[in-house]
Design a protein around this motif. Sequence first.
Motif, PDB file in Angstrom:
ATOM      1  N   SER A  49       5.417  40.853  34.758  1.00  0.00           N
ATOM      2  CA  SER A  49       4.242  41.092  33.917  1.00  0.00           C
ATOM      3  C   SER A  49       4.036  42.558  33.596  1.00  0.00           C
ATOM      4  O   SER A  49       3.296  42.892  32.669  1.00  0.00           O
ATOM      5  N   GLN A  50       4.690  43.465  34.353  1.00  0.00           N
ATOM      6  CA  GLN A  50       4.441  44.887  34.157  1.00  0.00           C
ATOM      7  C   GLN A  50       5.636  45.675  33.635  1.00  0.00           C
ATOM      8  O   GLN A  50       5.546  46.889  33.461  1.00  0.00           O
ATOM      9  N   VAL A  51       6.758  45.007  33.331  1.00  0.00           N
ATOM     10  CA  VAL A  51       7.958  45.776  32.961  1.00  0.00           C
ATOM     11  C   VAL A  51       7.946  46.227  31.508  1.00  0.00           C
ATOM     12  O   VAL A  51       8.740  47.097  31.123  1.00  0.00           O
ATOM     13  N   GLY A  52       7.074  45.661  30.694  1.00  0.00           N
ATOM     14  CA  GLY A  52       6.955  46.134  29.317  1.00  0.00           C
ATOM     15  C   GLY A  52       8.252  46.003  28.528  1.00  0.00           C
ATOM     16  O   GLY A  52       8.878  44.950  28.495  1.00  0.00           O
ATOM     17  N   GLU A  53       8.669  47.125  27.904  1.00  0.00           N
ATOM     18  CA  GLU A  53       9.836  47.119  27.014  1.00  0.00           C
ATOM     19  C   GLU A  53      11.145  47.449  27.735  1.00  0.00           C
ATOM     20  O   GLU A  53      12.184  47.615  27.093  1.00  0.00           O
ATOM     21  N   LEU A  54      11.116  47.564  29.042  1.00  0.00           N
ATOM     22  CA  LEU A  54      12.348  47.841  29.783  1.00  0.00           C
ATOM     23  C   LEU A  54      13.331  46.685  29.647  1.00  0.00           C
ATOM     24  O   LEU A  54      12.941  45.541  29.412  1.00  0.00           O
ATOM     25  N   GLY A  55      14.623  46.987  29.815  1.00  0.00           N
ATOM     26  CA  GLY A  55      15.621  45.930  29.836  1.00  0.00           C
ATOM     27  C   GLY A  55      15.527  45.142  31.135  1.00  0.00           C
ATOM     28  O   GLY A  55      15.056  45.651  32.155  1.00  0.00           O
TER      29      GLY A  55
END
Length: 371
Positions: A250-256
């Motif tokens: 839920s918190q990784v955002g736009e990271l791969g």
Amino acid sequence: MSTSTIRRIVAAVAGVALLGSVAACGDNAAIDDPDTVPSSKTEISGNFAGAGASSQQAAVEAWISGFQRVNPQAKISYNPSGSGAGVTTFLTGATAWASSDKPLDHEEVNESKSVCKEGTAFDVPVYATPIAVAFNLNGVSDTGQHLRMDASTIAKIFNGSITQWNDPAIAKQNPDVTLPHLPITIVHRSDKSGTTLNFVEYLKAAAGNDWKYDLSENWPNELGQGAKGTSGVVSTITQANGTIGYADLSQVGELGTVAVKVGDDYVPISAKSASNALVDSKIDESVQGANRVVVAINHNTKAENAYPIVMISYDIACPVYKDENTGRFAQAWLTYITSQPGQIAAQKATGSAPLPSNITDAVEASIEAMN
């Protein structure tokens, strides 16, 4: 409070969830505008506090909102102080419930005898979330590409055996990705963490001899960079090219994110695929203590579209409270948050994995046993 009364409370919320599901479509159907939920008088009133896992914070906020809309006289607060601190606070009798990213240990169960009117505290799963292996790699993560890795490769990265992004073990599994000759920088939690425990548990179960560290809430080696909390890990990964770490999806955002090998396939991370892994998991029957529901996650699942790195978070309560009003609240609270509308509310707020029926059936029986 009788079971029928509790079910009437849940039904009020469930009716709203049904309206939302009619308006939505697909697996992620969620509750409609929460402001449309009608309030009603119930037997639940008073001030109630909980404390514990920060992983649950956003879900708890959604649950409080839903619960209070049908129980307007219930004033609920939650302190995301961390799993250990939350359990400690509960064991002093200062809170109605605790949240924890790991089950109670034997000493904590025994200590709860002084808090509960009868019996010992029990824990039930209330929140499940997939743990992402998240990375920041120019030309890959910023173009929306997944990387594919098996458990051995993930373990070798985090134990320091694989140090370059174009290592043959990574390149072989990603033939269509151009990987740079760039050092890998590991990012891990610097604080005691249930996320760390669950990630290490996966590595220990699935990677065999490639992961030789013991289970721990503390990161087991000195490699890479430590960061406090999930937000700290994500921020650190985001700031530098070539980084990799682990965090709540839920918190990784736009990271791969890494698609993990399960059987012959590579499974991308999602709430649905995490829930599929839980369907293929079992209740741990060896756990000591009445009414406890502890899930033995099958990290070696071969089920179709099952993502195996999953964290389960528990709520801890007494079977019988010294204060009857607190007991009525605790039973109604647990009934709501583990119900379908409660799980949908959490999924909408956090992207969590809804608990499957093989787990919720056991949870319902445990909560109904409260007196």
